[in-house]
Design a protein around this motif. Sequence first.
Motif, PDB file in Angstrom:
ATOM      1  N   VAL A  92     -20.514 -26.071  -7.437  1.00 25.28           N
ATOM      2  CA  VAL A  92     -19.262 -26.440  -8.099  1.00 25.28           C
ATOM      3  C   VAL A  92     -18.144 -25.466  -7.766  1.00 25.28           C
ATOM      4  CG1 VAL A  92     -18.135 -26.709 -10.343  1.00 25.28           C
ATOM      5  CG2 VAL A  92     -20.434 -27.644  -9.979  1.00 25.28           C
ATOM      6  N   ARG A  93     -18.461 -24.173  -7.635  1.00 25.40           N
ATOM      7  CA  ARG A  93     -17.417 -23.168  -7.424  1.00 25.40           C
ATOM      8  C   ARG A  93     -16.976 -23.041  -5.980  1.00 25.40           C
ATOM      9  NH1 ARG A  93     -20.568 -18.354 -10.219  1.00 25.40           N
ATOM     10  NH2 ARG A  93     -22.193 -19.437  -9.017  1.00 25.40           N
ATOM     11  N   ASP A  94     -17.884 -23.347  -5.035  1.00 26.27           N
ATOM     12  CA  ASP A  94     -17.567 -23.065  -3.637  1.00 26.27           C
ATOM     13  C   ASP A  94     -17.395 -24.307  -2.758  1.00 26.27           C
ATOM     14  OD1 ASP A  94     -17.696 -20.335  -4.150  1.00 26.27           O
ATOM     15  OD2 ASP A  94     -19.872 -20.279  -3.806  1.00 26.27           O
ATOM     16  N   THR A  95     -17.986 -25.429  -3.136  1.00 22.36           N
ATOM     17  CA  THR A  95     -17.919 -26.614  -2.279  1.00 22.36           C
ATOM     18  C   THR A  95     -16.528 -27.212  -2.292  1.00 22.36           C
ATOM     19  OG1 THR A  95     -20.244 -27.113  -2.770  1.00 22.36           O
ATOM     20  CG2 THR A  95     -18.906 -28.878  -1.806  1.00 22.36           C
ATOM     21  N   ARG A  96     -15.942 -27.354  -1.107  1.00 22.80           N
ATOM     22  CA  ARG A  96     -14.590 -27.942  -1.009  1.00 22.80           C
ATOM     23  C   ARG A  96     -14.640 -29.444  -1.282  1.00 22.80           C
ATOM     24  NH1 ARG A  96     -10.540 -25.435   3.044  1.00 22.80           N
ATOM     25  NH2 ARG A  96     -10.189 -27.640   3.500  1.00 22.80           N
ATOM     26  N   ILE A  97     -13.595 -29.924  -1.957  1.00 21.34           N
ATOM     27  CA  ILE A  97     -13.555 -31.328  -2.358  1.00 21.34           C
ATOM     28  C   ILE A  97     -13.433 -32.258  -1.157  1.00 21.34           C
ATOM     29  CG2 ILE A  97     -11.049 -31.537  -2.676  1.00 21.34           C
ATOM     30  CD1 ILE A  97     -13.818 -32.913  -4.998  1.00 21.34           C
ATOM     31  N   ASP A  98     -12.840 -31.782  -0.049  1.00 18.37           N
ATOM     32  CA  ASP A  98     -12.687 -32.664   1.110  1.00 18.37           C
ATOM     33  C   ASP A  98     -14.022 -32.962   1.788  1.00 18.37           C
ATOM     34  OD1 ASP A  98     -13.049 -30.167   2.177  1.00 18.37           O
ATOM     35  OD2 ASP A  98     -11.312 -30.255   3.529  1.00 18.37           O
ATOM     36  N   ARG A  99     -15.080 -32.213   1.421  1.00 18.13           N
ATOM     37  CA  ARG A  99     -16.408 -32.522   1.935  1.00 18.13           C
ATOM     38  C   ARG A  99     -17.073 -33.639   1.127  1.00 18.13           C
ATOM     39  NH1 ARG A  99     -20.159 -27.754   1.661  1.00 18.13           N
ATOM     40  NH2 ARG A  99     -21.576 -29.451   2.249  1.00 18.13           N
ATOM     41  N   LEU A 100     -16.604 -33.872  -0.080  1.00 16.75           N
ATOM     42  CA  LEU A 100     -17.261 -34.804  -1.004  1.00 16.75           C
ATOM     43  C   LEU A 100     -16.460 -36.081  -1.260  1.00 16.75           C
ATOM     44  CD1 LEU A 100     -18.242 -32.110  -3.666  1.00 16.75           C
ATOM     45  CD2 LEU A 100     -19.713 -33.023  -1.857  1.00 16.75           C
ATOM     46  N   MET A 101     -15.177 -36.057  -0.951  1.00 21.03           N
ATOM     47  CA  MET A 101     -14.301 -37.178  -1.321  1.00 21.03           C
ATOM     48  C   MET A 101     -14.583 -38.426  -0.475  1.00 21.03           C
ATOM     49  SD  MET A 101     -10.777 -35.916   0.503  1.00 21.03           S
ATOM     50  CE  MET A 101     -10.584 -35.913   2.291  1.00 21.03           C
ATOM     51  N   THR A 102     -14.138 -39.563  -1.001  1.00 19.89           N
ATOM     52  CA  THR A 102     -14.143 -40.821  -0.249  1.00 19.89           C
ATOM     53  C   THR A 102     -12.859 -40.859   0.577  1.00 19.89           C
ATOM     54  OG1 THR A 102     -15.395 -41.959  -1.969  1.00 19.89           O
ATOM     55  CG2 THR A 102     -14.147 -43.334  -0.426  1.00 19.89           C
TER      56      THR A 102
END
Length: 339
Positions: free
Chosen positions: A278-288
């Motif tokens: 949650v603290r380190d994973t960038r959102i652009d890796r997870l987004m649609t």
Amino acid sequence: MANATLPYSKPASGDVPDTTLADSGRRVFEIEREGLAAVAARIDGHFAAACRAMLACAGRVVCMGMGKSGHVARKIAATLASTGTPAFYVHPGEAGHGDLGMITDRDVVLALSYSGESDEILTLLPVLKRQGNLLIAMTGRPQSTMAREADLHLDVSVPAEACPLALAPTASTTASLAMGDALAVALLEARGFTSDDFARSHPAGALGRRLLLHIADVMHAGDDIPRVGADATLGDALLEMSRKRLGMTAVVDDDGRLLGLYTDGDLRRSLADPATDVRDTRIDRLMTRTPITIDADALAAEAAQLMETHKINALLVIDGERRVVGALNIHDLLRARVV
């Protein structure tokens, strides 16, 4: 004293088999279907002339009729008025006692009487003729007084009434109602009447809301839009989603252009992956990266259709340059009573 024997007693409702009741219902549909077919076959130049008279009318179409014909006339007036042809109903009996003053010399009169001999309407004919009103009669008897006195006659005669006693108007009122609908639709198409025009005359109803309400009227805009940059962490995105309470956040570039979308559903999938921090994973890796979007000028009803089709609960609103200008979810549409 012996009990008197009644000459006739009605059968108890339980004595009538279901099949008999169903057969009666089907017979009515068949008789009325035949009646409608007979009337449809007679739509010709007289019908077209009646339409042209209404199109040319500088005033309103005044519908009138007595009894069951009066009920049908009321409905025809309402249908005409809601589809672009100004119209209203006048009770013939009341017209003879002052309400005739509601009819101006610019109005077209549509009078309904299946017999064509309604005394209340016949009494008004001399006054209407003297005033110069064009009279369209809708009757089931082409040789009746009303048919002969009218400028135009629409024949709605049917082979038989559905009532087995031939007393209650059934097939005849259905035919008259259908003729009224035919007039309204023909006029609607001739005027180029649109769904927006229809909505303007139904602003308070569900139809009006569906046809008039646009995305811009229901969406969240400005600071209420949940959005984060591409370098935000999953934790940053969750904070934004919690603050804006729409169950999602847009991921945008420095100019506000849409890069992707992250939703509550994505969160559940992310947490199922042990590699997600949650603290380190960038959102652009997870987004649609190619989310379903909509334009602010679209109808709110279109948003409801998109959500249903794609099984989603929220939408981002973008402009022509893919900048995020709004956001909405299913609850916004429910509050607006679009769904």
